[in-house]
Scaffold this motif. Structure first.
Motif, PDB file in Angstrom:
ATOM      1  N   HIS A 182       8.913  10.357  -2.868  1.00  0.00           N
ATOM      2  CA  HIS A 182       8.810  10.830  -4.239  1.00  0.00           C
ATOM      3  C   HIS A 182       9.430  12.191  -4.453  1.00  0.00           C
ATOM      4  O   HIS A 182      10.178  12.399  -5.374  1.00  0.00           O
ATOM      5  CB  HIS A 182       7.349  10.894  -4.676  1.00  0.00           C
ATOM      6  CG  HIS A 182       6.623   9.623  -4.392  1.00  0.00           C
ATOM      7  ND1 HIS A 182       5.345   9.385  -4.802  1.00  0.00           N
ATOM      8  CD2 HIS A 182       7.001   8.510  -3.722  1.00  0.00           C
ATOM      9  CE1 HIS A 182       4.975   8.187  -4.397  1.00  0.00           C
ATOM     10  NE2 HIS A 182       5.951   7.632  -3.738  1.00  0.00           N
ATOM     11  N   SER A 188       5.269   4.900 -11.152  1.00  0.00           N
ATOM     12  CA  SER A 188       5.623   5.801 -12.248  1.00  0.00           C
ATOM     13  C   SER A 188       6.974   6.488 -12.024  1.00  0.00           C
ATOM     14  O   SER A 188       7.699   6.746 -12.979  1.00  0.00           O
ATOM     15  CB  SER A 188       4.504   6.806 -12.525  1.00  0.00           C
ATOM     16  OG  SER A 188       4.322   7.624 -11.420  1.00  0.00           O
ATOM     17  N   GLU A 189       7.345   6.738 -10.746  1.00  0.00           N
ATOM     18  CA  GLU A 189       8.696   7.275 -10.494  1.00  0.00           C
ATOM     19  C   GLU A 189       9.765   6.267 -10.900  1.00  0.00           C
ATOM     20  O   GLU A 189      10.779   6.630 -11.487  1.00  0.00           O
ATOM     21  CB  GLU A 189       8.889   7.592  -9.003  1.00  0.00           C
ATOM     22  CG  GLU A 189       8.542   9.004  -8.616  1.00  0.00           C
ATOM     23  CD  GLU A 189       7.083   9.136  -8.223  1.00  0.00           C
ATOM     24  OE1 GLU A 189       6.668  10.236  -7.916  1.00  0.00           O
ATOM     25  OE2 GLU A 189       6.352   8.113  -8.239  1.00  0.00           O
ATOM     26  N   SER A 194       0.829  -1.212   0.000  1.00  0.00           N
ATOM     27  CA  SER A 194       0.000   0.000   0.000  1.00  0.00           C
ATOM     28  C   SER A 194       0.865   1.263   0.000  1.00  0.00           C
ATOM     29  O   SER A 194       0.454   2.302  -0.517  1.00  0.00           O
ATOM     30  CB  SER A 194      -0.932   0.004   1.213  1.00  0.00           C
ATOM     31  OG  SER A 194      -0.178  -0.127   2.395  1.00  0.00           O
ATOM     32  N   THR A 223       1.015   0.436 -14.212  1.00  0.00           N
ATOM     33  CA  THR A 223       0.556   0.608 -12.828  1.00  0.00           C
ATOM     34  C   THR A 223       0.994  -0.564 -11.961  1.00  0.00           C
ATOM     35  O   THR A 223       1.457  -1.595 -12.452  1.00  0.00           O
ATOM     36  CB  THR A 223      -0.986   0.646 -12.756  1.00  0.00           C
ATOM     37  OG1 THR A 223      -1.485  -0.624 -13.216  1.00  0.00           O
ATOM     38  CG2 THR A 223      -1.560   1.764 -13.602  1.00  0.00           C
ATOM     39  N   TRP A 224       0.792  -0.397 -10.665  1.00  0.00           N
ATOM     40  CA  TRP A 224       1.022  -1.466  -9.688  1.00  0.00           C
ATOM     41  C   TRP A 224       0.254  -2.722 -10.081  1.00  0.00           C
ATOM     42  O   TRP A 224       0.789  -3.826 -10.042  1.00  0.00           O
ATOM     43  CB  TRP A 224       0.598  -0.971  -8.307  1.00  0.00           C
ATOM     44  CG  TRP A 224       0.543  -2.041  -7.270  1.00  0.00           C
ATOM     45  CD1 TRP A 224      -0.567  -2.741  -6.880  1.00  0.00           C
ATOM     46  CD2 TRP A 224       1.633  -2.537  -6.496  1.00  0.00           C
ATOM     47  NE1 TRP A 224      -0.233  -3.643  -5.899  1.00  0.00           N
ATOM     48  CE2 TRP A 224       1.112  -3.550  -5.640  1.00  0.00           C
ATOM     49  CE3 TRP A 224       3.005  -2.238  -6.429  1.00  0.00           C
ATOM     50  CZ2 TRP A 224       1.910  -4.249  -4.734  1.00  0.00           C
ATOM     51  CZ3 TRP A 224       3.788  -2.939  -5.523  1.00  0.00           C
ATOM     52  CH2 TRP A 224       3.243  -3.932  -4.699  1.00  0.00           C
ATOM     53  N   ARG A 253       2.826   1.299  -3.852  1.00  0.00           N
ATOM     54  CA  ARG A 253       2.141   1.147  -5.137  1.00  0.00           C
ATOM     55  C   ARG A 253       2.130   2.447  -5.930  1.00  0.00           C
ATOM     56  O   ARG A 253       2.120   2.430  -7.165  1.00  0.00           O
ATOM     57  CB  ARG A 253       0.742   0.552  -4.990  1.00  0.00           C
ATOM     58  CG  ARG A 253      -0.189   1.285  -4.058  1.00  0.00           C
ATOM     59  CD  ARG A 253      -1.538   0.577  -3.956  1.00  0.00           C
ATOM     60  NE  ARG A 253      -2.236   0.574  -5.234  1.00  0.00           N
ATOM     61  CZ  ARG A 253      -2.979  -0.434  -5.698  1.00  0.00           C
ATOM     62  NH1 ARG A 253      -3.162  -1.509  -4.959  1.00  0.00           N
ATOM     63  NH2 ARG A 253      -3.568  -0.339  -6.868  1.00  0.00           N
ATOM     64  N   GLY A 254       2.181   3.568  -5.213  1.00  0.00           N
ATOM     65  CA  GLY A 254       2.204   4.861  -5.889  1.00  0.00           C
ATOM     66  C   GLY A 254       3.546   5.206  -6.514  1.00  0.00           C
ATOM     67  O   GLY A 254       3.652   6.195  -7.247  1.00  0.00           O
ATOM     68  N   SER A 255       4.583   4.405  -6.258  1.00  0.00           N
ATOM     69  CA  SER A 255       5.910   4.785  -6.752  1.00  0.00           C
ATOM     70  C   SER A 255       6.233   4.188  -8.125  1.00  0.00           C
ATOM     71  O   SER A 255       7.314   4.429  -8.668  1.00  0.00           O
ATOM     72  CB  SER A 255       6.985   4.381  -5.742  1.00  0.00           C
ATOM     73  OG  SER A 255       7.016   2.978  -5.619  1.00  0.00           O
TER      74      SER A 255
END
Ligand code: HEM
Ligand SMILES: *[C@@H]1O[C@H](CO)[C@@H](O)[C@H](O)[C@H]1NC(C)=O
Ligand SMILES: *[C@@H]1O[C@H](CO)[C@@H](O)[C@H](O)[C@H]1NC(C)=O
Length: 493
Positions: A207, A168-169, A161, A345-346, A164-166
């Motif tokens: 990020h 694209s970095e 959790s 995406t994740w 998962r947002g990383s």
């Protein structure tokens, strides 16, 4: 007479704990001073008298006094060193490396006892230079309450959790590196180290990259040159230079921490998670506790992942059909992304079963952490044997991963074996128990994102035909695997 080059000495101290006393004891032998050798023999026999005869030590040879079997370990093929002894003595045997008597363990149940069920009897040990350079308050070096408090914060930073947002970095970093490889010969290991370092900075700081990042990177690079040095803080030594870089890094990190505290912006990554500890007053961590752990994670994250990626590149190169199958899997995902006009995406990374098995099989076959180090904190009764306090205890991951009982035809690279989950405690690329790796998810994620673009866009040819292993510091293909990278010719039907 054996001749020791300084390169050999470097090798000997790579990932082995050596106390300064040990170094003093080894040095005279190196210069083959006969008298001192005799003294050492005497010391060794005194050492052995201390162990009561009625208690049974595990079988095995301690080799030459104080040099023990170190040379053999680092000159023989790692697979055969362990396999020979396992055949001769069984799953649990004693040996002697770098002045430390130790017990090697190569069966899954006994490894579990050391790492999981009786973990409090076996503390982790690292070479003193590493502890001083990373920082003594990093979680690796601790047991008990302080360790588990830190471990929770580190794990929280790397939960699915949280990361998962990383995606694209990480993808941006991949897309920055890959074009620079096109039509050139790269040293795979060196490039993967640069890649994994940039990703590790995201794991550590989140990020939004602060201005301090270039400074941190430069100073960390000076610091890491000292990891395998001998811990003498004398001007001119690489340890001294590394300690200087460590002090400067202390300053940079302190500023960064202060800045985030003042502006009440906890920020992301591990640093964010560690700063968040202040929410419960009792849990507040000091600046140096935070700094040591941030440096510790950068250390744990990048050479490991880079070494595994180097092996993935080799295994895909050597197994052409597999490379084509992985490419088809990734092209399927690529098509979906293009149709929906979105980015990777994740969730895409959760739908890469074959690529995931290739990574698992690489972790098994290459076993870059051949073993880990523990030390008995008291005399221990173990599987009918006696292990004296202070002895090292080494669970041999590599030997377990290469045991034909658990992995038939162990030398064959065959990802399909992971279609069925391995037997419990037989697959431990990320360790096991309280000190197991909190970074397994970010490590797998960055490998999947890189492989998505590498396999769909490029092909590579290994330069030279030497097979073999070098230590850098983990076992990797000779010369870091130089490869020629070219754009992939897409066949149209
Ligand atoms: C494929 C790459 C990696 C492999 C094979 C790997 C393997 C391991 C293993 C076997 C251990 C346990 C050592 C022991 O029990 O003595 C460990 C510990 C650790 N790893 Fe990893 N690791 C990898 C990547 C990462 C990454 C990416 C991070 C951070 C983002 C990380 C952070 C850590 C930390 C902090 C510990 C110490 C945990 C503790 O002492 O409680 N590792 N790793
Ligand atoms: C690499 O070589 C290929 C084929 O020769 C060519 O199409 C491509 O433009 C080259 N790429 C770069 C970055 O020079
Ligand atoms: C870093 O700073 C801490 C105090 O916050 C200090 O205890 C530690 O010794 C410093 N480390 C180095 C290498 O200078």
């Amino acid at each position: 007479m054996l001749v020791f080059s300084s390169a050999t000495m470097q090798l000997l101290f790579l990932s082995l704990p050596a106390s300064p006393q040990v170094l003093f004891l080894i040095t005279p032998v190196l210069f083959s001073s006969f008298f001192l050798l005799l003294v050492l023999l005497l010391l060794l026999s005194i050492h052995q008298w201390q162990h009561p005869k009625d208690k049974r030590l595990p079988p095995g040879s301690l080799g030459w006094p104080y040099i023990g079997e170190t040379l053999k370990l680092y000159t023989e093929n790692p697979n055969s060193f362990f396999a020979n002894r396992q055949q001769r003595y069984g799953d649990i045997f004693k040996t002697h490396i770098l002045g430390c008597p130790c017990v090697m363990i190569s069966n899954p149940e006994a490894a579990r006892t050391v790492l999981v069920t009786q973990a409090q009897l076996f503390k982790p040990t690292y070479p003193p230079s590493k502890e001083k350079l990373i920082g003594p308050e990093a979680l690796f070096f601790h047991q008990g309450a302080y360790h588990s408090r830190l471990k929770k914060l580190v794990q929280a930073a790397f939960l699915p959790s949280a990361i998962r947002g990383s995606v694209s970095e990480i993808e941006q970093i991949v897309l920055k590196f890959l074009p620079t490889w096109e039509n050139t010969t790269i040293n795979t290991l060196q490039e993967m180290k640069r890649f994994a370092f940039d990703v590790a900075m995201i794991s550590a700081f989140g990020h939004k990259q602060d201005l301090e990042m270039t400074e941190i990177k430069q100073r960390y690079q000076c610091l890491e040159k000292g990891y395998n040095s001998m811990p003498f803080d004398l001007p001119g030594t690489s340890f001294h230079k590394a300690m200087k870089a460590r002090k400067l890094l202390n300053g940079t990190l302190r500023r960064l921490i202060q800045d985030r505290r003042d502006n009440k912006k906890q920020g992301g990554g591990l640093l964010g998670s560690l700063l968040g500890a202040k929410n419960q007053k009792v849990d507040q961590l000091s600046d140096s506790q935070i700094a040591d752990n941030v440096i510790g994670v950068i250390f744990a994250a990048h050479d490991t992942t880079a070494s595994v990626l180097t092996w993935v590149v080799k295994y895909l190169h050597d197994n052409g059909d597999l490379l084509e199958a992985v490419t088809r899997e990734q092209e399927g995902i690529q098509r979906k992304i293009i149709e929906a006009n979105r980015k990777l995406t994740w969730d895409d990374t959760r739908h890469m079963p074959l690529t995931t098995r290739v990574i698992q099989e690489t972790l098994r076959t290459a076993s870059i952490l051949s073993f880990t180090f523990r030390e008995a904190v008291q005399d221990v009764e173990f599987d009918g044997y006696y292990i004296p306090k202070g002895w090292k205890v080494l669970p041999l991951f590599r030997t377990i991963h290469h045991c034909a009982d658990f992995f038939p035809q162990p030398e064959k690279f065959d990802p399909s074996r992971f279609q069925v989950p391995p037997r419990p405690n037989t697959f431990m690329p990320f360790g096991s128990g309280v000190h197991s790796c909190p970074g397994s998810e970010p490590a797998k994620l960055e490998m999947l994102v890189l492989l998505h673009h590498l396999t769909t866009r490029y092909r590579w040819q290994v330069v030279g035909d030497e097979d073999g292993i070098q230590y850098g510091p983990f076992p990797v293909p000779k010369r870091g695997l130089p490869v020629n990278v070219t754009p992939r010719k897409i066949k149209r039907a």
